[in-house]
Scaffold this active site. Sequence first.
Site, PDB file in Angstrom:
ATOM      1  CB  THR A   1      -7.762  14.014 -27.205  1.00  0.00           C
ATOM      2  OG1 THR A   1      -8.924  13.289 -27.591  1.00  0.00           O
ATOM      3  CG2 THR A   1      -7.078  14.591 -28.430  1.00  0.00           C
TER       4      THR A   1
ATOM      5  NE  ARG B   1      -4.376   9.616 -27.757  1.00  0.00           N
ATOM      6  CZ  ARG B   1      -5.543   9.837 -28.352  1.00  0.00           C
ATOM      7  NH1 ARG B   1      -6.646   9.962 -27.637  1.00  0.00           N
ATOM      8  NH2 ARG B   1      -5.607   9.944 -29.661  1.00  0.00           N
TER       9      ARG B   1
ATOM     10  NE  ARG C   1     -11.464   7.172 -28.444  1.00  0.00           N
ATOM     11  CZ  ARG C   1     -11.067   8.271 -29.109  1.00  0.00           C
ATOM     12  NH1 ARG C   1     -10.764   8.188 -30.408  1.00  0.00           N
ATOM     13  NH2 ARG C   1     -10.965   9.416 -28.511  1.00  0.00           N
TER      14      ARG C   1
ATOM     15  CG  PHE D   1      -6.360  20.589 -34.435  1.00  0.00           C
ATOM     16  CD1 PHE D   1      -6.419  19.343 -35.040  1.00  0.00           C
ATOM     17  CD2 PHE D   1      -7.399  20.964 -33.587  1.00  0.00           C
ATOM     18  CE1 PHE D   1      -7.478  18.476 -34.814  1.00  0.00           C
ATOM     19  CE2 PHE D   1      -8.467  20.108 -33.358  1.00  0.00           C
ATOM     20  CZ  PHE D   1      -8.505  18.861 -33.980  1.00  0.00           C
TER      21      PHE D   1
ATOM     22  CE  LYS E   1      -2.833  10.091 -33.758  1.00  0.00           C
ATOM     23  NZ  LYS E   1      -3.482  11.305 -33.152  1.00  0.00           N
TER      24      LYS E   1
ATOM     25  CE1 TYR F   1      -6.997  12.057 -37.314  1.00  0.00           C
ATOM     26  CE2 TYR F   1      -4.932  12.080 -38.525  1.00  0.00           C
ATOM     27  CZ  TYR F   1      -5.667  11.709 -37.408  1.00  0.00           C
ATOM     28  OH  TYR F   1      -5.070  11.002 -36.388  1.00  0.00           O
TER      29      TYR F   1
ATOM     30  CD  GLU G   1     -11.275   5.936 -38.379  1.00  0.00           C
ATOM     31  OE1 GLU G   1     -11.697   7.068 -38.072  1.00  0.00           O
ATOM     32  OE2 GLU G   1     -10.755   5.179 -37.539  1.00  0.00           O
TER      33      GLU G   1
ATOM     34  CG  ASN H   1      -2.749  12.199 -29.552  1.00  0.00           C
ATOM     35  OD1 ASN H   1      -2.428  11.695 -30.617  1.00  0.00           O
ATOM     36  ND2 ASN H   1      -3.958  12.691 -29.324  1.00  0.00           N
TER      37      ASN H   1
ATOM     38  CG  HIS I   1      -6.761   7.257 -35.259  1.00  0.00           C
ATOM     39  ND1 HIS I   1      -7.597   8.350 -35.236  1.00  0.00           N
ATOM     40  CD2 HIS I   1      -7.482   6.226 -35.779  1.00  0.00           C
ATOM     41  CE1 HIS I   1      -8.776   7.987 -35.753  1.00  0.00           C
ATOM     42  NE2 HIS I   1      -8.730   6.710 -36.088  1.00  0.00           N
TER      43      HIS I   1
HETATM   44  P1  IDP Z   1      -8.930  11.556 -30.722  1.00  0.00           P
HETATM   45  O1  IDP Z   1      -7.663  11.170 -31.475  1.00  0.00           O
HETATM   46  O2  IDP Z   1      -8.763  11.374 -29.244  1.00  0.00           O
HETATM   47  O3  IDP Z   1     -10.158  10.870 -31.258  1.00  0.00           O
HETATM   48  P2  IDP Z   1      -9.838  13.983 -32.107  1.00  0.00           P
HETATM   49  O4  IDP Z   1     -10.616  15.065 -31.489  1.00  0.00           O
HETATM   50  O5  IDP Z   1     -10.537  13.052 -33.063  1.00  0.00           O
HETATM   51  O6  IDP Z   1      -9.128  13.134 -30.936  1.00  0.00           O
HETATM   52  O7  IDP Z   1      -8.612  14.667 -32.861  1.00  0.00           O
HETATM   53  C1  IDP Z   1      -7.840  13.963 -33.797  1.00  0.00           C
HETATM   54  C2  IDP Z   1      -6.379  14.250 -33.532  1.00  0.00           C
HETATM   55  O8  IDP Z   1      -6.134  15.642 -33.785  1.00  0.00           O
HETATM   56  C3  IDP Z   1      -5.903  14.033 -32.096  1.00  0.00           C
HETATM   57  O9  IDP Z   1      -5.593  12.693 -31.788  1.00  0.00           O
HETATM   58  C4  IDP Z   1      -4.670  14.920 -32.057  1.00  0.00           C
HETATM   59  O10 IDP Z   1      -3.556  14.289 -32.701  1.00  0.00           O
HETATM   60  C5  IDP Z   1      -5.126  16.114 -32.889  1.00  0.00           C
HETATM   61  N1  IDP Z   1      -5.735  17.165 -32.050  1.00  0.00           N
HETATM   62  C6  IDP Z   1      -6.944  17.144 -31.437  1.00  0.00           C
HETATM   63  N2  IDP Z   1      -7.175  18.273 -30.767  1.00  0.00           N
HETATM   64  C7  IDP Z   1      -6.078  19.053 -30.955  1.00  0.00           C
HETATM   65  C8  IDP Z   1      -5.705  20.380 -30.520  1.00  0.00           C
HETATM   66  O11 IDP Z   1      -6.446  21.061 -29.812  1.00  0.00           O
HETATM   67  N3  IDP Z   1      -4.485  20.829 -30.932  1.00  0.00           N
HETATM   68  C9  IDP Z   1      -3.647  20.094 -31.734  1.00  0.00           C
HETATM   69  N4  IDP Z   1      -3.958  18.872 -32.164  1.00  0.00           N
HETATM   70  C10 IDP Z   1      -5.157  18.340 -31.790  1.00  0.00           C
HETATM   71 MG    MG Z   2     -11.040  11.047 -33.138  1.00  0.00          MG
END
Ligand code: IDP
Ligand code: MG
Length: 140
Positions: free
Chosen positions: A93, A104, A87, A59, A11, A51, A128, A114, A117
Amino acid sequence: MSTERTFSIIKPDATRRNLTGAVTAKLEEAGLRVVASKRIHMSKEQAEGFYGVHRERPFFNDLVSFMISGPVVVQVLEGENAVLKNREVMGATNPANADAGTIRKEFAESIEANSVHGSDSAENAAIEIAFFFKPEEIVG
Ligand code: IDP
Ligand code: MG
């Protein structure tokens, strides 16, 4: 156990801090092989499409803005149980909840910025991968 492919994005927070190699090293140390890789700057439309599953999340707009704030590196990773393995090496996350040694935990700036992805299932990995790569761009 079977060889599978997953999709990864390094990212903008990580490319900005010149961590492309450091993140990729973590992936390779975990036993994943980079079989396709390119550095791109996503358009707003691409980020919104990628997304799309998160469109209703509070968010979503911030996430799209973040993902187009700088270049990213999109990658296809291959290996035994690649989806799960990726993962695991990514970590939770929210970096505050990520295990020691994960990408992370070591590199992420925040729950949003973070660093990586990773696909959450083999089905989504296929979708994807096809979003960013033509079959001939993947060389295993
Ligand atoms: P993941 O990347 O661990 O699979 P997801 O729930 O799929 O997590 O969320 C996608 C992306 O959205 C996250 O990697 C992060 O960049 C962002 N994100 C997720 N939850 C939050 C939040 O509560 N606040 C701000 N950004 C978030
Ligand atoms: Mg995800």
